[in-house]
Design an enzyme around this catalytic site. Structure first.
Site, PDB file in Angstrom:
ATOM      1  N   ASP A   3       0.799  -1.225   0.000  1.00  0.00           N
ATOM      2  CA  ASP A   3       0.000   0.000   0.000  1.00  0.00           C
ATOM      3  C   ASP A   3       0.836   1.283   0.000  1.00  0.00           C
ATOM      4  O   ASP A   3       0.685   2.136   0.865  1.00  0.00           O
ATOM      5  CB  ASP A   3      -0.966  -0.019   1.194  1.00  0.00           C
ATOM      6  CG  ASP A   3      -1.954  -1.170   1.084  1.00  0.00           C
ATOM      7  OD1 ASP A   3      -2.853  -1.088   0.240  1.00  0.00           O
ATOM      8  OD2 ASP A   3      -1.797  -2.164   1.826  1.00  0.00           O
ATOM      9  N   HIS A   5       0.715   3.415  -2.474  1.00  0.00           N
ATOM     10  CA  HIS A   5      -0.228   4.418  -3.003  1.00  0.00           C
ATOM     11  C   HIS A   5       0.461   5.662  -3.557  1.00  0.00           C
ATOM     12  O   HIS A   5       0.067   6.783  -3.228  1.00  0.00           O
ATOM     13  CB  HIS A   5      -1.260   4.809  -1.943  1.00  0.00           C
ATOM     14  CG  HIS A   5      -2.275   3.741  -1.697  1.00  0.00           C
ATOM     15  ND1 HIS A   5      -3.423   3.638  -2.436  1.00  0.00           N
ATOM     16  CD2 HIS A   5      -2.280   2.698  -0.825  1.00  0.00           C
ATOM     17  CE1 HIS A   5      -4.104   2.583  -2.018  1.00  0.00           C
ATOM     18  NE2 HIS A   5      -3.434   1.985  -1.046  1.00  0.00           N
ATOM     19  N   ASP A  42      -1.029  -2.321  -4.484  1.00  0.00           N
ATOM     20  CA  ASP A  42      -1.211  -0.874  -4.407  1.00  0.00           C
ATOM     21  C   ASP A  42       0.108  -0.113  -4.333  1.00  0.00           C
ATOM     22  O   ASP A  42       0.282   0.786  -3.513  1.00  0.00           O
ATOM     23  CB  ASP A  42      -2.109  -0.480  -3.213  1.00  0.00           C
ATOM     24  CG  ASP A  42      -3.563  -0.891  -3.409  1.00  0.00           C
ATOM     25  OD1 ASP A  42      -3.898  -1.390  -4.491  1.00  0.00           O
ATOM     26  OD2 ASP A  42      -4.363  -0.704  -2.470  1.00  0.00           O
ATOM     27  N   HIS A  78      -5.909  -1.068  -6.404  1.00  0.00           N
ATOM     28  CA  HIS A  78      -5.738   0.230  -7.060  1.00  0.00           C
ATOM     29  C   HIS A  78      -4.887   0.162  -8.322  1.00  0.00           C
ATOM     30  O   HIS A  78      -4.744   1.151  -9.022  1.00  0.00           O
ATOM     31  CB  HIS A  78      -5.089   1.226  -6.088  1.00  0.00           C
ATOM     32  CG  HIS A  78      -6.057   1.774  -5.086  1.00  0.00           C
ATOM     33  ND1 HIS A  78      -6.593   3.032  -5.169  1.00  0.00           N
ATOM     34  CD2 HIS A  78      -6.606   1.206  -3.996  1.00  0.00           C
ATOM     35  CE1 HIS A  78      -7.418   3.231  -4.173  1.00  0.00           C
ATOM     36  NE2 HIS A  78      -7.438   2.137  -3.433  1.00  0.00           N
ATOM     37  N   HIS A 159      -3.542  -9.515  -1.407  1.00  0.00           N
ATOM     38  CA  HIS A 159      -4.036  -8.153  -1.188  1.00  0.00           C
ATOM     39  C   HIS A 159      -5.524  -8.212  -0.847  1.00  0.00           C
ATOM     40  O   HIS A 159      -6.380  -7.790  -1.609  1.00  0.00           O
ATOM     41  CB  HIS A 159      -3.799  -7.323  -2.460  1.00  0.00           C
ATOM     42  CG  HIS A 159      -4.053  -5.863  -2.282  1.00  0.00           C
ATOM     43  ND1 HIS A 159      -3.114  -4.992  -1.766  1.00  0.00           N
ATOM     44  CD2 HIS A 159      -5.139  -5.099  -2.530  1.00  0.00           C
ATOM     45  CE1 HIS A 159      -3.615  -3.780  -1.720  1.00  0.00           C
ATOM     46  NE2 HIS A 159      -4.850  -3.815  -2.174  1.00  0.00           N
ATOM     47  N   HIS A 192      -3.638  -4.333   1.633  1.00  0.00           N
ATOM     48  CA  HIS A 192      -5.022  -3.876   1.493  1.00  0.00           C
ATOM     49  C   HIS A 192      -5.574  -3.266   2.783  1.00  0.00           C
ATOM     50  O   HIS A 192      -6.266  -2.254   2.729  1.00  0.00           O
ATOM     51  CB  HIS A 192      -5.956  -4.993   1.005  1.00  0.00           C
ATOM     52  CG  HIS A 192      -7.318  -4.491   0.607  1.00  0.00           C
ATOM     53  ND1 HIS A 192      -7.476  -3.445  -0.280  1.00  0.00           N
ATOM     54  CD2 HIS A 192      -8.570  -4.856   0.965  1.00  0.00           C
ATOM     55  CE1 HIS A 192      -8.765  -3.213  -0.455  1.00  0.00           C
ATOM     56  NE2 HIS A 192      -9.460  -4.037   0.298  1.00  0.00           N
ATOM     57  N   HIS A 194      -5.153  -1.024   5.751  1.00  0.00           N
ATOM     58  CA  HIS A 194      -4.191   0.024   6.081  1.00  0.00           C
ATOM     59  C   HIS A 194      -3.977   0.129   7.593  1.00  0.00           C
ATOM     60  O   HIS A 194      -4.278   1.136   8.216  1.00  0.00           O
ATOM     61  CB  HIS A 194      -4.651   1.368   5.486  1.00  0.00           C
ATOM     62  CG  HIS A 194      -4.537   1.413   3.994  1.00  0.00           C
ATOM     63  ND1 HIS A 194      -4.582   2.563   3.273  1.00  0.00           N
ATOM     64  CD2 HIS A 194      -4.361   0.425   3.088  1.00  0.00           C
ATOM     65  CE1 HIS A 194      -4.438   2.291   1.980  1.00  0.00           C
ATOM     66  NE2 HIS A 194      -4.316   0.997   1.840  1.00  0.00           N
TER      67      HIS A 194
HETATM   68 MN   LIG Z   1      -4.425   0.048  -0.334  1.00  0.00          MN
END
Ligand SMILES: [Mn+2]
Length: 408
Positions: A3, A5, A42, A78, A159, A192, A194
């Site tokens: 993650d 991102h 992600d 994502h 994930h 996934h 957080h």
């Molecule tokens: Mn995420």
């Protein structure tokens, strides 16, 4: 890690922090001479990240390659465009990362292959994550036995949220039972969710969610304050925090307060401290005794925090109500949660040929994703339109038995 991102946050001052976090994490991995890095989904916030963001990531991946540190990834919810495209493919083609999700269908079951890390002999297998937990059907068809009987030090990357490990406050998040996972892996590298979760679960093994590299929304800033990742060495895990900025969170229940009182309280907070290198979050809730939200001069309050050196000041006033007016809408913390809830509530209301509830859910998620795509820098209007059209047609062809020309 998981993650990352890259490209999250619209505000440029915050957006650059996801990239900084990734750069710091990679540099620390180099400094600590890790054998390899796993990223459980992600890496990017969208399937088509901006060029500047992409470049920063490529620079770091190239650096890792030069140091001989391989990077293993699985795609997260994502990472995919509606037509199934992901920037990860580009990075993999360039030899910068290795996607460990390699599946084939054998007698209607999904068989996953292993990727072997050359230097250590560690074996990696993984499953992708998709929006709205649409990977569920892959797990239902997964041939777990073939994964379980493989010998050696094995890592399973995935994930997906697990029902048994869901943290408080995320109860509504869609999840899968841990029984979906193959048993007996040495390490389960999860993404996934957080939050930072590290749990030994028999007869599985060590299941680790490192959480995001940097918080990705208001609530995460409040709750996590910072992100991080884990380093695993000879059975020992150490959490590596990435403290990029300080976070100072104010949460004020405004019940029975007048707007001037709220304002005075916040001004006092601002005057008490210095806020250099600090992200300030202001959350207001409750019912004001008089006046309306707009009577609180939050602009002045925020200016005061900036005057005291704050790096960035954010406010959330969505749960303030005023006398004589009741909130009707249930407010959720993230766009995804809200989308999911609304889609689930309205399933089955429109009759579509050959589309069951699950397919309708998938279709709806994908449609939302397709039409929220923005025109990219350098993309012509025609290219943008054909990208949307391609996604749309692909989605329709997948879910509804219509010929493409009818769609057009
Ligand atoms: Mn995420």
């Amino acid at each position: 890690m998981a993650d990352c991102h890259i490209g999250a946050w619209r505000e440029p001052r915050l957006s650059s922090l996801n990239t900084t976090a990734f750069e710091m994490a990679v540099q620390r991995c180099i400094d600590k001479s890790v054998d390899f890095i796993v990223i459980s989904g992600d890496l990017f916030n969208t399937s088509l990240p901006g060029i500047d963001k992409l470049k920063s990531v490529v620079v770091m991946l190239k650096k890792l390659m030069d140091f001989g540190i391989p990077v293993y990834v699985v795609a997260g919810s994502h990472d995919f465009s509606p037509s199934g495209k992901t920037m990860l493919d580009v990075l993999e083609t360039a030899g910068l990362i290795n996607n460990v999700v390699r599946g084939r269908i054998v007698e209607k079951r999904l068989q996953l292959g292993f990727t072997v890390d050359e230097k250590t002999g560690v074996k990696l297998a993984g499953m992708i994550g998709k929006k709205g937990m649409l990977e569920k059907s892959y797990y239902e068809d997964l041939d777990r036995e073939s994964l379980e009987k493989e010998k050696g030090f094995k890592i399973f990357m995935f994930h997906t949220a697990l029902s048994e490990l869901k943290p408080k406050g995320l109860e509504k998040m869609e999840s899968a039972p841990v029984s979906f996972l193959p048993k007996g892996f040495s390490y389960y590298a999860a993404g996934h969710v957080h939050e930072v979760i590290d749990k030994e679960l028999e007869p599985y093994g060590r299941i680790v969610y490192p959480g995001p590299l940097f918080p990705n929304n208001f609530k995460e800033l409040e709750k996590l304050q910072r992100g991080g990742f884990y380093i695993y060495e000879d059975g020992n895990l150490s959490y590596e925090p990435l403290q990029i900025k300080n976070v100072f969170s104010i949460s004020l229940d405004c019940s029975n307060m007048a707007p001037e009182q709220v304002e005075a309280h916040l001004m006092d907070e601002a005057k008490k401290n210095e806020f250099i290198n600090t992200i300030v979050t202001i959350r207001l809730s409750g019912r004001l005794s008089s006046g309306k939200l707009g009577d609180i001069r939050l602009g002045d309050v925020m200016r005061e925090f900036y005057a005291k050196g704050a790096y960035f000041v954010m406010k959330n006033t969505s749960s303030v109500s005023i006398e004589g007016l009741d909130e009707v809408m249930v407010r959720h913390e993230s766009v995804e949660e809200t989308e999911d809830l609304i889609i689930s509530e309205h399933l089955g209301q429109i009759k579509l040929p050959n589309v069951d509830i699950n397919a309708e859910k998938e279709l709806t998620h994908e449609m939302i994703q397709i039409f929220q795509a923005e025109k990219k820098e350098g993309e012509t209007r025609a290219e943008y339109e054909s990208r949307l059209r391609e996604g749309f047609e692909c989605c329709i062809r997948k879910h509804i038995n219509l010929k493409p020309q009818k769609v057009a």
